[in-house]
Write a protein that holds these residues in place. Structure first.
Motif, PDB file in Angstrom:
ATOM      1  N   GLU A   1      12.963 -38.934  18.161  1.00  0.00           N
ATOM      2  CA  GLU A   1      14.223 -38.382  18.627  1.00  0.00           C
ATOM      3  C   GLU A   1      15.191 -38.924  19.215  1.00  0.00           C
ATOM      4  O   GLU A   1      14.728 -40.088  19.818  1.00  0.00           O
ATOM      5  N   THR A   2      16.431 -38.509  19.284  1.00  0.00           N
ATOM      6  CA  THR A   2      17.580 -39.148  19.862  1.00  0.00           C
ATOM      7  C   THR A   2      17.864 -38.357  21.219  1.00  0.00           C
ATOM      8  O   THR A   2      18.432 -37.267  21.170  1.00  0.00           O
ATOM      9  N   LYS A   3      17.552 -38.959  22.486  1.00  0.00           N
ATOM     10  CA  LYS A   3      17.758 -38.309  23.728  1.00  0.00           C
ATOM     11  C   LYS A   3      19.296 -38.349  24.169  1.00  0.00           C
ATOM     12  O   LYS A   3      19.822 -37.201  24.504  1.00  0.00           O
ATOM     13  N   TRP A   4      19.811 -39.674  24.129  1.00  0.00           N
ATOM     14  CA  TRP A   4      21.123 -39.722  24.494  1.00  0.00           C
ATOM     15  C   TRP A   4      21.925 -40.235  23.420  1.00  0.00           C
ATOM     16  O   TRP A   4      21.679 -41.341  22.999  1.00  0.00           O
ATOM     17  N   ARG A   5      22.898 -39.470  22.731  1.00  0.00           N
ATOM     18  CA  ARG A   5      23.855 -40.077  21.854  1.00  0.00           C
ATOM     19  C   ARG A   5      24.859 -40.752  22.394  1.00  0.00           C
ATOM     20  O   ARG A   5      25.272 -40.715  23.538  1.00  0.00           O
ATOM     21  N   TYR A   6      25.293 -41.854  21.494  1.00  0.00           N
ATOM     22  CA  TYR A   6      26.598 -42.708  21.855  1.00  0.00           C
ATOM     23  C   TYR A   6      26.220 -43.982  22.560  1.00  0.00           C
ATOM     24  O   TYR A   6      27.160 -44.474  22.990  1.00  0.00           O
ATOM     25  N   ASN A   7      24.893 -44.056  23.170  1.00  0.00           N
ATOM     26  CA  ASN A   7      24.499 -45.135  23.938  1.00  0.00           C
ATOM     27  C   ASN A   7      23.794 -45.928  23.105  1.00  0.00           C
ATOM     28  O   ASN A   7      22.554 -45.598  22.604  1.00  0.00           O
ATOM     29  N   GLU A   8      23.983 -47.234  22.884  1.00  0.00           N
ATOM     30  CA  GLU A   8      23.135 -48.032  22.201  1.00  0.00           C
ATOM     31  C   GLU A   8      21.743 -48.359  22.316  1.00  0.00           C
ATOM     32  O   GLU A   8      20.908 -48.321  21.417  1.00  0.00           O
ATOM     33  N   LYS A   9      21.579 -48.136  23.843  1.00  0.00           N
ATOM     34  CA  LYS A   9      20.018 -48.156  24.106  1.00  0.00           C
ATOM     35  C   LYS A   9      19.125 -47.165  23.566  1.00  0.00           C
ATOM     36  O   LYS A   9      18.105 -47.250  23.329  1.00  0.00           O
ATOM     37  N   TYR A  10      19.676 -45.735  23.243  1.00  0.00           N
ATOM     38  CA  TYR A  10      18.983 -44.568  22.834  1.00  0.00           C
ATOM     39  C   TYR A  10      19.215 -44.301  21.269  1.00  0.00           C
ATOM     40  O   TYR A  10      18.383 -43.503  20.856  1.00  0.00           O
ATOM     41  N   ASP A  11      20.411 -44.384  20.979  1.00  0.00           N
ATOM     42  CA  ASP A  11      21.204 -44.039  19.682  1.00  0.00           C
ATOM     43  C   ASP A  11      21.131 -44.965  18.793  1.00  0.00           C
ATOM     44  O   ASP A  11      21.872 -45.957  18.642  1.00  0.00           O
ATOM     45  N   PRO A  12      20.290 -45.033  17.421  1.00  0.00           N
ATOM     46  CA  PRO A  12      20.065 -46.084  16.669  1.00  0.00           C
ATOM     47  C   PRO A  12      21.615 -46.094  15.583  1.00  0.00           C
ATOM     48  O   PRO A  12      21.786 -46.885  15.064  1.00  0.00           O
ATOM     49  N   ALA A  13      22.364 -45.062  15.900  1.00  0.00           N
ATOM     50  CA  ALA A  13      23.612 -44.886  15.193  1.00  0.00           C
ATOM     51  C   ALA A  13      24.669 -45.534  15.834  1.00  0.00           C
ATOM     52  O   ALA A  13      25.547 -45.960  14.928  1.00  0.00           O
ATOM     53  N   VAL A  14      24.345 -45.914  16.936  1.00  0.00           N
ATOM     54  CA  VAL A  14      25.415 -46.927  17.639  1.00  0.00           C
ATOM     55  C   VAL A  14      25.527 -48.418  17.099  1.00  0.00           C
ATOM     56  O   VAL A  14      24.387 -49.009  16.798  1.00  0.00           O
ATOM     57  N   LYS A  15      26.840 -48.848  16.914  1.00  0.00           N
ATOM     58  CA  LYS A  15      26.921 -50.320  16.437  1.00  0.00           C
ATOM     59  C   LYS A  15      26.113 -51.219  17.505  1.00  0.00           C
ATOM     60  O   LYS A  15      26.314 -51.166  18.552  1.00  0.00           O
ATOM     61  N   LYS A  16      25.433 -52.263  16.875  1.00  0.00           N
ATOM     62  CA  LYS A  16      24.667 -52.946  17.854  1.00  0.00           C
ATOM     63  C   LYS A  16      25.690 -54.006  18.737  1.00  0.00           C
ATOM     64  O   LYS A  16      26.640 -54.505  18.153  1.00  0.00           O
ATOM     65  N   GLY A  17      25.387 -54.123  19.933  1.00  0.00           N
ATOM     66  CA  GLY A  17      26.308 -54.804  20.815  1.00  0.00           C
ATOM     67  C   GLY A  17      27.651 -54.306  21.242  1.00  0.00           C
ATOM     68  O   GLY A  17      28.259 -54.848  21.944  1.00  0.00           O
ATOM     69  N   SER A  18      27.728 -52.778  21.134  1.00  0.00           N
ATOM     70  CA  SER A  18      28.941 -52.062  21.414  1.00  0.00           C
ATOM     71  C   SER A  18      28.693 -51.547  22.711  1.00  0.00           C
ATOM     72  O   SER A  18      29.635 -51.230  23.536  1.00  0.00           O
ATOM     73  N   GLY A  19      27.529 -51.414  23.305  1.00  0.00           N
ATOM     74  CA  GLY A  19      27.241 -50.723  24.379  1.00  0.00           C
ATOM     75  C   GLY A  19      27.073 -49.120  24.138  1.00  0.00           C
ATOM     76  O   GLY A  19      26.295 -48.431  24.076  1.00  0.00           O
ATOM     77  N   PHE A  20      28.360 -48.571  23.940  1.00  0.00           N
ATOM     78  CA  PHE A  20      28.614 -47.172  23.618  1.00  0.00           C
ATOM     79  C   PHE A  20      29.470 -47.206  22.308  1.00  0.00           C
ATOM     80  O   PHE A  20      30.371 -48.270  22.077  1.00  0.00           O
ATOM     81  N   GLU A  21      29.376 -46.290  21.505  1.00  0.00           N
ATOM     82  CA  GLU A  21      30.165 -45.832  20.486  1.00  0.00           C
ATOM     83  C   GLU A  21      30.246 -44.584  20.371  1.00  0.00           C
ATOM     84  O   GLU A  21      29.155 -43.764  19.824  1.00  0.00           O
ATOM     85  N   PHE A  22      31.404 -43.774  20.379  1.00  0.00           N
ATOM     86  CA  PHE A  22      31.752 -42.478  20.341  1.00  0.00           C
ATOM     87  C   PHE A  22      32.144 -42.419  18.579  1.00  0.00           C
ATOM     88  O   PHE A  22      33.333 -42.535  18.386  1.00  0.00           O
TER      89      PHE A  22
END
Lengths: 771, 242
Positions: A608-629
């Motif tokens: 499951e993805t608990k917190w979206r847009y946060n690299e730490k929890y969301d595998p869809a976020v670009k690596k190295g960006s920290g956050f990606e909306f």
């Protein structure tokens, strides 16, 4: 009596006499065997039928009947808890007036017919209406209580087969502003956080949300978090009346209706002024934009509005905020400048975690999209978002407003993935549906308010409603009631119980209710929750999904609806899942969902993805960006400068009171289910009006006395509640809408947010008189 | 509703004294166990997770410190009204349902303090000549989330609801063995609230409340729900965040 039983009874009798010896003066009851033991019940998991929290319940079954409910301890949502509605929910299934067969109007009378005959009539009438008046003269109106398969087959049937975008759902009246809020700020719908924030945060700011009554299980989790962290965790209530939530909160700020817009901007003003902006986060992940102002209220037929947004810089944003100093906003809102600073300090404190919660107070708002944007602005400025214990969170009111209406997209402009206006999205849907892409029309037709206005005008001649009760819930009800009663309108209603809506029906299809059929809901925190058919529906009552499939097949769409009756729920869901492939929205497979009380999407690689847009929890976020909306092309969320504008109708000399409508803990929505539960009806038997204590004294109104409320649209007599569980401020009243014999929506106004098209049930002007 | 007295103990002073000493020892032991347990869970484990634990027969009783003596130390006054099982079930839609509030209450928006002033510790109420039932879950703060007053008798429409069979009492797995618990322990993990003291339901009063560690001998006769719990995954995430 066999030997074993004798031994047992003998042992118990001796235990009783021993106990009696220890506790003199007490007579112990005789030993008798009463029925079967608790273990005689079979327990089955289901999501609760009522609100959008999505509590897990276990339904106890005995002799083929659902006889008991307990909170599911393995549900991460409710953790064994329940509320009085959920814990008695199974009782509604056995109300004596359940529809067990279909009815058709003949010579002005509803006569019972076999359901197959009723389905024939529905298909024939639908086809005849299309032939005579065109495909946009028929409409399907569903619900946030539709299961995911109900909504999916409805979308495929209307958009992919009939070829009309006349598909809406009652979530338009409840969640549309949340959707447009998410889309305008983040470019993607639904919350980034989840309920796990509750046990991580230090501050709960409740925006117009009487959580103690409306989302009691979550509120209990908030109370528990505070109890375990005394002095540190605070609950802040921002409201237009004093409620159970206000009294349980650490601070309660009562504001003048509609001025939440100004308060949110004042908080941002203070954060910017005190340089509490999280610049590291802001510079990397946030844009600022402005949109149109003075945008109207949608009161007139064929009202049109299209927002246009443009980028602005920080200086321009600061200039915009200069209208919202705490002192200026004190004058608008009635909340003192000091209290506004206090609130801003909680959000601004870099060492404090904050979540914001809201539901109908912000969504049923003629500037609903704006106020959603404005609360996001606060979180984006301080970077408290997409982090455990930090974030804005939009709660829902129906069990599958998210799962069905928002995710399946049962709205006029939506497709299961994307929107009808986008040719790529149409092609994608058409491919999965196996229909020619030309069949899906590129132009949205009517949103809910416009749909019922079209029915009144005669542009729509045939409407089929499922799992909803618009003849109790439409604002300015009389117009829409009279519209539906006009000559040459054909109304089909699928429901389990008689309601004000079945009262205007030409055909009533008996519906299998909740656990009488297999299905899935999706709750507020992106959690998909599957349930099996646990008990048999009564008589000929039929699952809503199957009703649509039967009608579609009768109209010739057999190829599009090939699902066998044994597995159709699973088949429909697995087909639906194809629309959401990819890391941003992947749904859990059906067989996984059967094992758990619920699973959150994005469900990627079994997780499951608990917190979206946060690299730490969301595998869809670009690596190295920290956050990606990633909903937005440049990966940045948007702060939208939205001003305070007044409500569509405000109190004046003739109608001096604000009227706010809503719910009570005992009843859910129009009460068609909860009023049929004995415990709940006995606790809350009828609608009432909450009147401010001082107003009541001045007007000579005592508790329980009848008063008349009158708006420009209607009048109603209700018993007054003075000093009750809620106390509205002077010159405002509150009325719950569950009572079908006290239709408060005859008084409400059909003004809506021009962006979301969601009506404002919380604000209109009335006068109050002693009867 | 605030009227409440400790019941007289004359006649059993010696017995009560003996129990009090035993209690002190037991409370100390329990307090230590609790402290260890809380340490293990690092403080962010909601207490209703204990309901989950309890339903799997793990003993973890977390109850706020009592302000008065435990109710089971006192014996009922002669002539006081005794709670019966019939009355107990008449207040529940089915066994295990939250009981209704059977007396008038203010609907003044206060969600818990008023209820707990009587229902946390119990005691004799002269107005009713009866003992206040004690809640087994005083830590739950929003009482009226589940418990509601009944202000009218009538129904909105008639119902064909059938009350399920009540739990069978007196179940033993072997003759002479300890009685099994015929109900889940969810929100009822404090056995003594219902099974001991003068407020207890007379038919299900324990003969040996002073033994306290009920689940040492009595186990739940109950299906374990066949679903996986995600709470463990959640805890891992929470730990990562710390």
């Amino acid at each position: 009596m066999d030997r074993r039983k004798f031994m047992k009874n003998a042992a118990l009798a001796s235990a009783c006499s021993a106990a009696a010896a220890m506790v003199p003066g007490v007579t112990f009851g005789s030993v008798q065997e009463v029925g079967v033991s608790g273990s005689g019940l079979e327990w089955h998991k289901a999501p609760c039928r009522f609100c959008g929290v999505g509590c897990g319940v276990l339904v106890g079954v005995s002799g083929g009947k659902a006889v008991a409910v307990k909170g599911d301890p393995s549900s991460s949502v409710s953790r064994g808890l329940g509320c009085v509605k959920g814990l008695h929910s199974v009782q509604m299934l056995y109300a004596k007036d359940r529809y067990k067969q279909a009815y058709v109007k003949r010579d002005g009378k509803m006569v019972p017919v076999p359901i197959s005959e009723a389905l024939d009539i529905v298909a024939e009438k639908m086809q005849a209406t299309i032939d005579k008046h065109g495909k946009d003269s028929v409409a399907l109106y569903g619900s946030g209580q539709w299961t995911i398969p109900d909504g999916y087959v409805a979308s495929k049937f209307m958009k992919g087969c009939i070829g009309s975008n006349n598909l809406e759902a009652n979530a338009r009246l409840c969640m549309a502003s949340a959707v447009t809020g998410f889309l305008t700020t983040f470019g993607a719908d639904e919350p980034m956080g989840c309920y796990d924030d509750i046990e991580q945060t230090e501050t709960f700011v409740l925006w117009g949300n009487n959580m103690a009554e409306m989302h009691p299980v979550l509120f209990s989790r908030c109370l528990e978090q505070r109890r375990r962290n005394p002095g540190r965790v605070k609950i802040i209530d921002l409201a237009t009346r004093t409620t159970r939530t206000s009294r349980a909160a650490d601070d309660s700020f009562i504001f003048r209706p509609q001025t939440d817009l100004a308060i949110a901007n004042a908080i941002c003003h203070e954060i910017v002024k005190n340089d509490q902006v999280n610049w590291g986060f802001f510079n990397k992940h946030v844009n600022i934009m402005e949109g149109k102002t003075d945008i109207g209220y949608g009161l007139e037929d064929n009202f049109k509005f299209k927002d246009e947004t443009a980028k602005i810089d920080m200086e321009a944003y600061k200039a915009f905020l200069s209208d919202y100093t705490p002192e200026k906003v004190e004058k608008i809102s009635g909340v003192s400048a000091n209290d506004i600073r206090k609130l801003a300090a909680l959000y601004g404190d870099p060492n404090r975690k904050v979540v914001s919660y809201w539901c109908m107070g912000m969504n049923q708002h003629s500037r609903g999209t704006w106020i959603n944007n404005l609360v996001y602005n606060i979180h984006l400025l301080v970077g408290k978002i997409s982090l455990p214990g930090n974030g804005p969170f939009s709660l829902t009111g129906q069990p599958s407003a998210c799962g069905t209406v928002r995710e399946v997209g049962t709205l006029t402009h939506k497709l299961p993935h994307g929107v009808v206006m986008n040719p790529k999205h149409r092609a994608f849907a058409a491919k999965i549906w196996g229909v020619p892409v030309e069949r899906i029309p590129a132009k949205p037709t009517h949103h809910t308010m416009a749909m019922f206005r079209a029915l009144d005008r005669g542009d729509i001649r045939f409407i089929w409603t499922q799992v909803t009760n618009p003849m109790q819930t439409m604002p300015k009800l009389k117009r829409y009631f009279e519209g539906s009663m006009k000559e040459d309108r054909f109304i089909v209603v699928s429901d389990a119980f008689p309601t004000p809506t079945t009262a205007v029906a030409d055909v009533i299809l008996p519906a299998a209710c909740w656990i009488e059929r297999e299905g899935l809901y999706g709750n507020s925190e992106r959690r998909t929750q599957q349930f099996d058919q646990i008990v048999q529906p009564p008589g000929e009552a039929m699952c809503d999904t199957w009703q649509i499939i039967e009608v579609a097949r009768r109209m010739g769409f057999t190829k599009e609806f090939p699902y066998p009756q044994e597995t159709y729920i699973r088949d429909v869901y697995e087909e639906y899942r194809l629309h959401h492939v990819g890391m941003k929205h992947a749904m859990a497979p059906y067989d996984e969902l059967r094992k758990y009380p619920g699973l959150q999407w994005p469900f990627v690689n079994g997780k499951e993805t608990k917190w979206r847009y946060n690299e730490k929890y969301d595998p869809a976020v670009k690596k190295g960006s920290g956050f990606e909306f990633y909903g937005k092309k440049d990966g940045k969320a948007v702060i939208l400068a939205r001003p305070y504008e007044p409500a569509a109708e405000e109190p004046d000399a003739e109608y001096p009171f604000w009227l706010c409508t809503g719910r009570v803990v005992e009843h859910w929505h129009t009460g068609s289910m909860t009023r049929r539960i004995p415990v709940l009806n006995k606790a809350m038997p009828e609608g009432y009006v909450e009147i401010n204590t001082e107003d009541a004294r001045r007007m000579g109104i005592v508790d329980g006395r009848e008063v008349r409320l009158t708006s420009r649209r209607g009048t109603i007599v209700l018993k007054a509640k003075v000093n009750g569980r809620g106390n509205p401020p002077s010159l405002s009243v509150f009325v719950p809408f569950f009572d079908e014999n006290k239709l408060i929506n005859e008084l409400t106004l059909d003004a809506y947010c021009p962006i979301s098209k969601q009506p404002d049930y919380k604000k209109c002007a009335v006068k109050v008189e002693r009867v | 509703m605030s009227a409440k007295q400790a019941s007289p103990l004359t006649g059993v002073i010696i017995l009560a004294g003996f129990i009090a000493i035993g209690m002190t020892v037991l409370f100390t032991v329990r307090g230590k166990l609790q402290a260890q347990d809380q340490e293990a869970h690092a403080g962010h484990h909601p207490s209703w997770a204990t309901a989950h634990a309890a339903s799997h027969a793990v003993v973890e009783i977390v109850v706020p410190p009592r302000t008065a003596q435990p109710a089971f130390e006192s014996v009922p006054r002669p002539g006081a009204k005794v709670r019966t099982l019939r009355e107990f079930y008449s207040r529940r839609a089915y066994a295990g349902a939250p009981p209704i509030i059977p007396h008038a209450v203010e609907d003044d928006g206060v969600i818990n303090d008023d209820c707990l002033s009587c229902h946390q510790d119990g005691g004799y109420v002269p107005e009713y000549n009866a003992y206040t039932p004690v809640t087994p879950h005083p830590e739950m703060g929003n009482c009226r989330q589940c418990h509601v007053e009944q202000i009218v008798e009538g129904l909105f429409v008639a119902t064909e609801w059938i009350q399920p069979a009540l739990p069978k009492r007196g179940q033993q797995s072997i003759p002479g063995g300890p009685l099994q618990i015929p109900h889940p322990l969810q929100f009822r993990e404090n056995c003594l609230a219902c099974h001991a003291g003068p407020q207890a339901v007379v038919e299900i009063r324990s003969s040996h409340p002073e033994r306290e560690n009920c689940l040492q001998c009595h186990v739940v006769d109950q299906n374990v729900p066949p679903f996986k719990s995600l709470i463990d995954t959640r805890m891992e995430l929470a730990d990562v965040e710390k």
